[in-house]
Design a protein around this motif. Structure first.
Motif, PDB file in Angstrom:
ATOM      1  N   TYR A 118      17.938 -26.608  63.480  1.00 23.84           N
ATOM      2  CA  TYR A 118      18.710 -25.762  62.575  1.00 23.84           C
ATOM      3  C   TYR A 118      18.177 -25.961  61.162  1.00 23.84           C
ATOM      4  O   TYR A 118      18.029 -27.095  60.698  1.00 23.84           O
ATOM      5  N   VAL A 152      16.771 -22.076  64.772  1.00 24.69           N
ATOM      6  CA  VAL A 152      17.843 -21.230  64.245  1.00 24.69           C
ATOM      7  C   VAL A 152      17.825 -21.343  62.728  1.00 24.69           C
ATOM      8  O   VAL A 152      17.953 -22.446  62.180  1.00 24.69           O
ATOM      9  N   LEU A 192      19.532 -20.236  59.045  1.00 32.75           N
ATOM     10  CA  LEU A 192      20.805 -19.777  58.493  1.00 32.75           C
ATOM     11  C   LEU A 192      20.716 -19.619  56.989  1.00 32.75           C
ATOM     12  O   LEU A 192      20.041 -20.396  56.301  1.00 32.75           O
ATOM     13  N   GLN A 235      26.549 -19.097  56.471  1.00 35.69           N
ATOM     14  CA  GLN A 235      26.439 -18.678  57.863  1.00 35.69           C
ATOM     15  C   GLN A 235      26.731 -19.850  58.789  1.00 35.69           C
ATOM     16  O   GLN A 235      26.434 -21.008  58.477  1.00 35.69           O
ATOM     17  N   THR A 294      26.922 -21.356  63.041  1.00 35.17           N
ATOM     18  CA  THR A 294      26.472 -21.239  64.416  1.00 35.17           C
ATOM     19  C   THR A 294      27.180 -22.304  65.236  1.00 35.17           C
ATOM     20  O   THR A 294      27.839 -23.194  64.686  1.00 35.17           O
ATOM     21  N   THR A 342      30.766 -26.714  65.239  1.00 32.85           N
ATOM     22  CA  THR A 342      30.384 -25.625  64.352  1.00 32.85           C
ATOM     23  C   THR A 342      29.472 -26.196  63.279  1.00 32.85           C
ATOM     24  O   THR A 342      29.827 -27.176  62.621  1.00 32.85           O
TER      25      THR A 342
END
Length: 369
Positions: free
Chosen positions: A171, A191, A193, A197, A199, A205
């Motif tokens: 992330y 990922v 962000l 934001q 995810t 979370t």
């Protein structure tokens, strides 16, 4: 001179490798802080004049910016290495901003840097004076890596590549994930962000939240990737990781949206008055913890690399005194130790490695700055 030439060569390669001008302008159209091909802080950030920087270096002469000898690390608990990940929040500090977070039976590693240097080279650049508390082969199974930004002391290419097939998800803020893909990390594992934001990772979370910093690894890529702090929310407990940041008003909004936090990992080190807006002094680190509505604070980003102009142990001393004065619950583990939000403060372990008064050293640093 040879090292300088090689460093400039590496920067030139980075300059060639990243898009510029019109090609970069629309990469992240629609991102909160992206305009004209670069990311921007909410507030303007001042840069110290070159003369002030040289003066600060002169004033820092005589300060011991590294310990007298390499600092040993504490053995990591066997249950952290061999057992299932803890359901309750606990954190093992591996050094600098690298921390192994366990929550809801999942393991998340922040800003993994296990190399000897925070540098593009293996032979030059800031060298660790504290070894990694765990080597690559000792790491337990991981569920994710969380990255705050792309500076060399937070994003280490060799460490990332060694983790490439061992970590299901990486992330990262916008642009940092693109670096990973360029390095060969499978795109489906990455990922990206923007600020605010969110995810999901199992029951957790993960939210990228604002920070006030900058980015870049070469001459041409300044602020082409985003920087961020991170929120990790579990079923019953919450953690905040500041990444690198100066003081900013966004801390209060983070606290309003996601706080209170059971534990905060707050940058506390590599500060100086000549770069006041992108790294926090200990007084600001404590204030940031309070603004995000933190309950227990764990200082990170100190005790590993010489990246500033203060004594190596000054951040630990100053934040310990401030926490006592302001009634803030603090944990200060040595690298390798595991703490939970309710862990006791413990003894100031770093003093064992210094014979002169560290408090006097800290005061001298403040007077000279």
């Amino acid at each position: 001179m040879g090292v300088v030439v090689l460093l400039l060569g590496a920067m030139a390669l980075a300059w060639l490798a990243w898009p510029a001008g019109k090609r970069a302008k629309h990469l992240y159209a629609g991102a909160l802080r992206w305009r004209d091909g670069r990311f921007h802080n909410v507030a303007s950030t001042r840069k110290g004049a070159l003369g002030d920087v040289f003066r600060a270096y002169r004033q820092a002469r005589g300060l011991r910016r590294k310990p007298r000898e390499a600092l040993p690390v504490a053995p990591v608990q066997r249950e952290v290495l061999d057992g299932p990940a803890s359901q309750r929040l606990r954190v093992t500090w591996l050094g600098h901003s690298t921390a192994l977070i366990e929550l809801d039976g999942l393991r998340v590693l922040t800003d993994p840097v296990l190399s000897q240097r925070a540098s593009p080279f293996t032979f030059a650049g800031p060298r660790r004076f504290t070894p990694p508390a765990l080597g690559m082969e000792q790491l337990p199974a991981l569920d994710a890596v969380v990255l705050s930004h792309d500076h060399f002391d937070h994003l280490d290419r060799s460490t990332i590549l060694a983790l490439a097939t061992r970590v299901p998800r990486f992330y990262a803020p916008l642009g940092v994930g693109r670096r990973l893909v360029d390095w060969g990390i499978a795109a489906e594992r990455v990922v990206e962000l923007d600020w605010w934001q969110e995810t999901r990772l199992g029951s957790l979370t993960l939210a990228a939240t604002p920070a006030q910093h900058f980015s870049g690894r070469g001459l041409r890529d300044g602020n082409r990737t985003l920087w961020a702090s991170w929120v990790i929310v579990g079923r019953d407990e919450r953690l905040f990781f500041s990444g690198d940041t100066g003081m900013h008003a966004g801390f209060a909004e983070i606290g309003e949206r996601y706080g209170p936090f059971d534990l905060t990992l707050i940058e506390c080190g590599a500060y100086n008055e000549t770069w006041p807006d992108v790294h926090m002094q200990p007084e600001q680190s404590l204030a940031a913890h309070q603004m995000v509505r933190g309950m227990t604070m764990m200082p990170v980003h100190w005790g590993t690399f010489d990246l500033a102009l203060h004594r190596w142990d000054e951040p630990a001393e100053r934040i310990r005194a401030l926490a006592a004065t302001h009634g803030v619950r603090l944990v200060q583990p040595r690298p390798g130790e595991t703490v939970a939000p309710d862990s006791p403060l413990g003894a100031p372990w770093w003093r064992h490695y210094e014979s002169e008064s560290v408090v006097q050293g800290a005061m001298l640093s403040k007077e000279r700055a």
